[in-house]
Structures are given as structure tokens and as C-alpha cells.
Design a protein around this motif. Structure first.
Motif, PDB file in Angstrom:
ATOM      1  N   GLU A  57     -12.456 -53.982 163.038  1.00 26.08           N
ATOM      2  CA  GLU A  57     -11.310 -53.690 162.188  1.00 26.08           C
ATOM      3  C   GLU A  57     -11.034 -52.189 162.222  1.00 26.08           C
ATOM      4  OE1 GLU A  57      -9.490 -55.884 160.639  1.00 26.08           O
ATOM      5  OE2 GLU A  57     -10.723 -57.582 159.985  1.00 26.08           O
ATOM      6  N   ILE A  58      -9.774 -51.830 162.282  1.00 26.51           N
ATOM      7  CA  ILE A  58      -9.375 -50.443 162.055  1.00 26.51           C
ATOM      8  C   ILE A  58      -8.435 -50.482 160.856  1.00 26.51           C
ATOM      9  CG2 ILE A  58      -8.230 -48.397 162.977  1.00 26.51           C
ATOM     10  CD1 ILE A  58      -8.951 -49.316 165.778  1.00 26.51           C
ATOM     11  N   PHE A  59      -8.976 -50.046 159.723  1.00 28.08           N
ATOM     12  CA  PHE A  59      -8.176 -50.085 158.501  1.00 28.08           C
ATOM     13  C   PHE A  59      -7.481 -48.763 158.256  1.00 28.08           C
ATOM     14  CE2 PHE A  59     -11.093 -53.518 156.591  1.00 28.08           C
ATOM     15  CZ  PHE A  59     -10.261 -54.511 157.078  1.00 28.08           C
ATOM     16  N   LEU A  60      -6.202 -48.835 158.134  1.00 30.84           N
ATOM     17  CA  LEU A  60      -5.453 -47.648 157.748  1.00 30.84           C
ATOM     18  C   LEU A  60      -5.389 -47.605 156.230  1.00 30.84           C
ATOM     19  CD1 LEU A  60      -3.598 -45.238 158.385  1.00 30.84           C
ATOM     20  CD2 LEU A  60      -1.693 -46.832 158.203  1.00 30.84           C
ATOM     21  N   VAL A  61      -5.875 -46.499 155.673  1.00 25.76           N
ATOM     22  CA  VAL A  61      -5.838 -46.337 154.225  1.00 25.76           C
ATOM     23  C   VAL A  61      -4.616 -45.496 153.871  1.00 25.76           C
ATOM     24  CG1 VAL A  61      -7.096 -45.494 152.208  1.00 25.76           C
ATOM     25  CG2 VAL A  61      -8.352 -46.426 154.167  1.00 25.76           C
ATOM     26  N   VAL A  62      -3.733 -46.054 153.058  1.00 23.47           N
ATOM     27  CA  VAL A  62      -2.551 -45.290 152.659  1.00 23.47           C
ATOM     28  C   VAL A  62      -2.370 -45.299 151.141  1.00 23.47           C
ATOM     29  CG1 VAL A  62      -1.151 -45.464 154.756  1.00 23.47           C
ATOM     30  CG2 VAL A  62      -1.068 -47.293 153.082  1.00 23.47           C
ATOM     31  N   ASP A  63      -1.846 -44.195 150.676  1.00 21.33           N
ATOM     32  CA  ASP A  63      -1.608 -43.988 149.257  1.00 21.33           C
ATOM     33  C   ASP A  63      -0.263 -44.615 148.887  1.00 21.33           C
ATOM     34  OD1 ASP A  63      -0.839 -42.942 146.832  1.00 21.33           O
ATOM     35  OD2 ASP A  63      -1.674 -40.951 147.219  1.00 21.33           O
ATOM     36  N   ALA A  64      -0.306 -45.637 148.034  1.00 21.63           N
ATOM     37  CA  ALA A  64       0.923 -46.358 147.676  1.00 21.63           C
ATOM     38  C   ALA A  64       1.932 -45.464 146.980  1.00 21.63           C
ATOM     39  CB  ALA A  64       0.591 -47.535 146.766  1.00 21.63           C
ATOM     40  N   MET A  65       1.419 -44.402 146.346  1.00 21.02           N
ATOM     41  CA  MET A  65       2.320 -43.533 145.608  1.00 21.02           C
ATOM     42  C   MET A  65       3.216 -42.712 146.534  1.00 21.02           C
ATOM     43  SD  MET A  65       0.475 -42.836 142.185  1.00 21.02           S
ATOM     44  CE  MET A  65      -0.532 -41.403 142.306  1.00 21.02           C
ATOM     45  N   THR A  66       2.877 -42.652 147.818  1.00 18.20           N
ATOM     46  CA  THR A  66       3.698 -41.855 148.716  1.00 18.20           C
ATOM     47  C   THR A  66       4.910 -42.629 149.241  1.00 18.20           C
ATOM     48  OG1 THR A  66       2.286 -42.426 150.589  1.00 18.20           O
ATOM     49  CG2 THR A  66       1.804 -40.366 149.460  1.00 18.20           C
ATOM     50  N   GLY A  67       5.054 -43.859 148.814  1.00 20.68           N
ATOM     51  CA  GLY A  67       6.271 -44.617 149.085  1.00 20.68           C
ATOM     52  C   GLY A  67       6.651 -44.703 150.546  1.00 20.68           C
ATOM     53  N   GLN A  68       7.862 -44.287 150.826  1.00 20.57           N
ATOM     54  CA  GLN A  68       8.408 -44.402 152.167  1.00 20.57           C
ATOM     55  C   GLN A  68       7.592 -43.651 153.211  1.00 20.57           C
ATOM     56  OE1 GLN A  68      10.897 -46.470 152.774  1.00 20.57           O
ATOM     57  NE2 GLN A  68      10.656 -46.023 154.940  1.00 20.57           N
ATOM     58  N   ASP A  69       6.955 -42.545 152.783  1.00 24.44           N
ATOM     59  CA  ASP A  69       6.082 -41.798 153.688  1.00 24.44           C
ATOM     60  C   ASP A  69       4.956 -42.679 154.201  1.00 24.44           C
ATOM     61  OD1 ASP A  69       7.175 -39.405 153.999  1.00 24.44           O
ATOM     62  OD2 ASP A  69       5.891 -38.330 152.557  1.00 24.44           O
ATOM     63  N   ALA A  70       4.426 -43.499 153.310  1.00 23.56           N
ATOM     64  CA  ALA A  70       3.317 -44.380 153.672  1.00 23.56           C
ATOM     65  C   ALA A  70       3.725 -45.284 154.828  1.00 23.56           C
ATOM     66  CB  ALA A  70       2.886 -45.218 152.467  1.00 23.56           C
ATOM     67  N   VAL A  71       4.989 -45.688 154.810  1.00 25.30           N
ATOM     68  CA  VAL A  71       5.476 -46.564 155.864  1.00 25.30           C
ATOM     69  C   VAL A  71       5.522 -45.821 157.198  1.00 25.30           C
ATOM     70  CG1 VAL A  71       7.362 -48.064 156.568  1.00 25.30           C
ATOM     71  CG2 VAL A  71       6.835 -47.797 154.148  1.00 25.30           C
ATOM     72  N   ASN A  72       5.987 -44.581 157.161  1.00 23.11           N
ATOM     73  CA  ASN A  72       6.027 -43.779 158.395  1.00 23.11           C
ATOM     74  C   ASN A  72       4.625 -43.527 158.932  1.00 23.11           C
ATOM     75  OD1 ASN A  72       8.786 -43.631 158.137  1.00 23.11           O
ATOM     76  ND2 ASN A  72       8.721 -41.697 156.992  1.00 23.11           N
TER      77      ASN A  72
END
Ligand code: GDP
Ligand code: MG
Length: 439
Positions: free
Chosen positions: A212-227
Motif C-alpha cells: 500500500e502507498i497511502f497518501l495522507v492529506v489534510d481535509a482542511m486544505t480543501g481543493q489543495d488536497a485534491v491537487n
């Protein structure tokens, strides 16, 4: 998500018949709400189109409860958008399983490494090894070591004079020797996506193809998280996403679009800073939550895993016979506390997102702490027979617990009221039972 959407849903829910104009109005609100929640524009367009098509279809128009039908369609489509059913972790048949945690700085990689390891040990019976591969910051290594100590899990660290690739290679060898079956590599982050970072991650990936390669992203960063998700996915190919800090954010924008943009599932969500605040991602519940129906299932699950059933029975018996003491009270308090921080629990209640200011609210846990301190300052006899607590004793208890006499008085009064209420309630139950068993 949005109060306006809630309002429209409420309006439509009550309607006997839905016209095409109603659907249009609702879709306008849905579109607005999604954009406001930072959902990718392309995703919004597709979503609204899909829902509209279904909503103006014959089934809805002819149904007896068209409003509810529309809500259901929106919920179904939201669920679908976030990836249908929840996903499991892949374990390797060739030991050890390797899981890489990747992402930007501050996203929550190190914290999630600990949470995930703890969960895999508990739920999957795995033997994890945590690997400190963020060698650029000594503090990062220390942080993982502290987490390892806290969870009693082994941490593989070799300081900062070694490359992340070499430390990962050694860690995998070490895991084989020690029969540790799951290696979780906490990699370094950067402030932005950059070439060096991606090359380093590729080199680690080349050691033993990660399961597994898990990408950890901060939900608070919104649209940035998607990029960010898109960038990482294109560069190294992720297998799943962990969305952190969902506890601090009622907007589900990132969850909504990450899946449809990357085609990779969100596998877990981080719901707090504590080590047990990692939950599997349930798209359906997330959809309900977004629509303001509250995350009752999560809440019930949480309660069930924490409140011991035998204990609950025992309490019921005590209520019935009115032999409930301050010791029992303390017991209950502890159990409630085990469910997690109270403000997190509150947020899961239906309609909680409609209460203004709750997203920033902190439940006064010091109040609970005071109650606990007061009870602990009582003698054994006082706890079982509170009626003996006279003025002198009250003074002593207040001093012993670092509270005031008013605090003590309040608690004693509350306890008395509670007992009275229990007596009444169990009296009612008894009567009810008698009636039922009569022929
Ligand atoms: P890293 O740089 O990616 O390793 O990020 P860290 O694991 O060090 O986390 C950065 C900060 O975010 C820390 O203060 C964590 O406690 C906090 N954090 C991580 N996950 C969550 C979460 O799910 N909820 C909340 N509220 N805080 C989190
Ligand atoms: Mg870190």
C-alpha cells in the motif's frame, strides 16, 4: 455542508409532489453547496447532471414521497462519488507487508503511522514495525519514537546521517529477522510537491514493491488536497488516501472530489489527535453526514465498543434497586470519557452541524474533571451513603479536590436528583412489566 441545502431538503422532504421546478431549485442548491465545500468544479457538474437525470425520472414523480426520493438519490450519488463501499488493506503473502505513508509536511503522516499500526495490531493481529524515514528533521524521528513508546510498538530509527532509502532497506531486513510482518514507513514531507521528494519516494518504492502507498492529506486544505492527491498519484502511484483532521472540518469537499479525480479510494479518516482516532472510511455515512443526517452509525459503534455490556446490566440492576453510589457514578463517567473527547461525540449527533458555533466549541471537560476530583476526595463511607456528608465534610471534600463548597453542593444535589429520577423510572418499568405479564 450548507445550511441552504439543508433548508431546501427540509422543504422538499415535506412535499407531497415534486415538480421539475422543485428539482431544479434543489439542484441549484446542491451545486452551490458543493462548490462552497471546495469540490472540484468538473465533479460538481457531473454530479448535478447525474442527480438531475435521476430525480426528474418517472420513479420520483410518481412516488408517494417524492421529496424523500430526491434526498435518497442525492445521498446515493454522493456515496457513489466517494467510492461506494469501504476498502480494506492489502497484505502481502511475501513477508513483510510494506506500507508507505506519503504526503506533504503537516498532513498527519507520523500521527497516522502510529494510529494505523495500533489499529492493525488490534484488529488484524499484525506485528508492525514503524520506520522513521523522515531524516531531515530530528524532531520528526523523536515524534515517531514517542508514539512508538506510547503504543509499545517497535520503531526503527537510525538518526539523520543515513538516507531514507537506506534506512527503509535496513528496516525491511530487520522486520524479516524479527518476524515483524508489517513495515510502515513514515516518509519525509515537503511544503510543496517537488522532484527530489518524488525521486526519494520512488527509490524507497523500488526496495520492495509496497503493498500500500497511502497518501495522507489534510481535509482542511480543501481543493489543495485534491491537487496534491493528483500530483502524488501521477508521480508515484498511490493505492489509497487517508483524510486527516476531519474532526475539525464540517466541509466534505476533499472527500468528495479526491476519489473521482484520482480514482483511488479513501481508506481511512483521521478524527482527532489521539492514537485511536482513526476510522475506516464509510462513504455512505460521510454522505449522510454531509446531508446533515448525523453520523449515528459511527456514534453507535463507538458507544458499543466502549461500554461494556455486563457493566451496563449491572448498572441497570443498581438503578432498579436504588443502590447506585458515587463509586458507580465515577465508573459511568469513566466509561463516557473512554468514548473520546466529548466535543467530537457531540458533533456526530444529527443536526449538530446546524448548531452555530459547535464546530469551534470545546466541551468543558474541566467540569467533568472537577466532578471526578470531588468524588475521589470522598471517603468510602461518604461515597455509599452521601446523606452523611454534612457541612464539615463538604468543606473537607472541597479542599481535598481543589474545588469550592458550591461545586460540592451542586454535585450532591445533582446526584440526589438523579437517584430520584432513576427510582421513578425503574418504578415505572416494574409496573409496566407486571402489566405485560398479566393474562
Ligand atoms: P506529518 O508532518 O505529515 O508527519 O504530520 P504530523 O503527523 O506530525 O501531524 C501534524 C499535526 O496534525 C499534529 O499536530 C497532529 O497532532 C495533527 N493531526 C494529525 N492527524 C490529525 C487528525 O486526524 N485530527 C486532528 N485534529 N489533528 C491531527
Ligand atoms: Mg512527520
Amino acid at each position: 455542508l450548507a445550511e441552504r441545502l439543508q433548508g431546501t431538503i427540509q422543504k422538499i422532504k415535506g412535499k407531497g409532489k415534486v415538480s421539475e421546478a422543485d428539482v431544479k431549485e434543489m439542484m441549484r442548491e446542491v451545486r452551490f453547496a458543493l462548490i462552497e465545500a471546495d469540490v472540484n468544479l468538473k465533479v460538481v457538474k457531473e454530479f448535478v447532471k447525474k442527480v438531475s437525470e435521476r430525480a426528474v425520472g418517472q420513479d420520483v414523480m410518481q412516488s408517494l414521497t417524492p421529496g424523500q426520493q430526491v434526498v435518497k438519490i442525492v445521498k446515493d450519488e454522493l456515496t457513489e462519488l466517494m467510492g461506494g463501499e469501504q476498502s480494506k488493506i492489502e497484505f502481502s503473502t511475501k513477508q513483510p507487508t510494506v506500507i508507505m505513508m506519503v504526503g506533504l509536511q503537516g498532513a498527519g503522516k507520523t500521527t497516522t503511522t502510529g494510529k494505523l499500526a495500533s489499529q492493525l495490531r488490534k484488529k488484524n493481529n499484525r506485528k508492525p514495525l514503524l520506520v522513521a524515514a523522515d531524516v531531515y528533521r530530528p524532531a520528526a524521528i523523536q515524534q515517531l519514537e514517542t508514539i512508538g513508546k506510547q503504543l509499545s510498538l517497535p520503531v526503527f530509527s537510525k538518526g539523520t546521517d543515513i538516507s531514507p532509502v537506506e534506512i527503509s532497506r535496513q528496516a525491511i531486513e530487520y522486520a524479516k529477522q524479527e518476524h515483524l510482518d508489517t513495515v510502515i514507513i513514515d516518509t519525509a514531507g515537503r511544503l510543496h510537491v517537488d522532484e527530489n521528494l518524488m525521486q526519494e519516494l520512488k527509490d524507497i518504492r523500488a526496495l520492495k514493491e509496497p503493498d500500500e502507498i497511502f497518501l495522507v492529506v489534510d481535509a482542511m486544505t480543501g481543493q489543495d488536497a485534491v491537487n496534491v492527491a493528483q500530483n502524488f498519484n501521477e508521480a508515484i502511484g498511490i493505492t489509497g488516501v487517508v483524510l486527516t483532521k476531519l474532526d475539525g472540518d464540517t466541509r466534505g469537499g476533499a472527500a468528495l472530489s479526491i476519489r473521482s479525480v484520482t480514482q483511488k479510494p479513501i481508506k481511512f479518516v483521521g478524527m482527532g489527535e489521539k492514537m485511536d482516532a482513526l476510522e475506516p472510511f464509510h462513504p455512505e455515512r460521510m454522505a449522510s453526514r454531509i446531508l446533515g443526517m448525523g453520523d449515528m452509525l459511527s456514534l453507535i459503534e463507538k458507544a458499543q465498543s466502549n461500554i461494556d455490556e455486563a457493566k451496563a446490566k449491572e448498572m441497570e440492576e443498581k438503578f432498579r434497586t436504588s443502590s447506585f453510589t458515587f463509586d458507580d457514578f465515577l465508573d459511568q463517567l469513566t466509561q463516557v470519557k473512554q468514548m473520546g473527547p466529548l466535543d467530537e461525540i457531540l458533533k456526530m449527533l444529527p443536526g449538530a452541524n446546524k448548531i452555530k458555533g459547535l464546530e469551534n466549541a470545546k466541551v468543558d471537560e474541566s467540569q467533568m474533571g472537577r466532578v471526578e476530583a470531588i468524588i475521589r476526595s470522598m471517603t468510602k463511607q461518604e461515597k455509599t451513603s452521601p446523606e452523611i456528608i454534612n457541612a464539615n465534610r463538604r468543606k473537607r471534600i472541597a479542599r481535598g479536590s481543589g474545588t469550592t463548597i458550591q461545586d460540592v453542593n451542586r454535585l450532591l444535589k445533582q446526584f440526589e436528583d438523579m437517584k430520584k429520577m432513576m427510582k421513578q423510572m425503574s418504578g415505572m418499568n416494574q409496573k409496566g412489566k407486571k402489566k405485560m405479564s398479566m393474562p
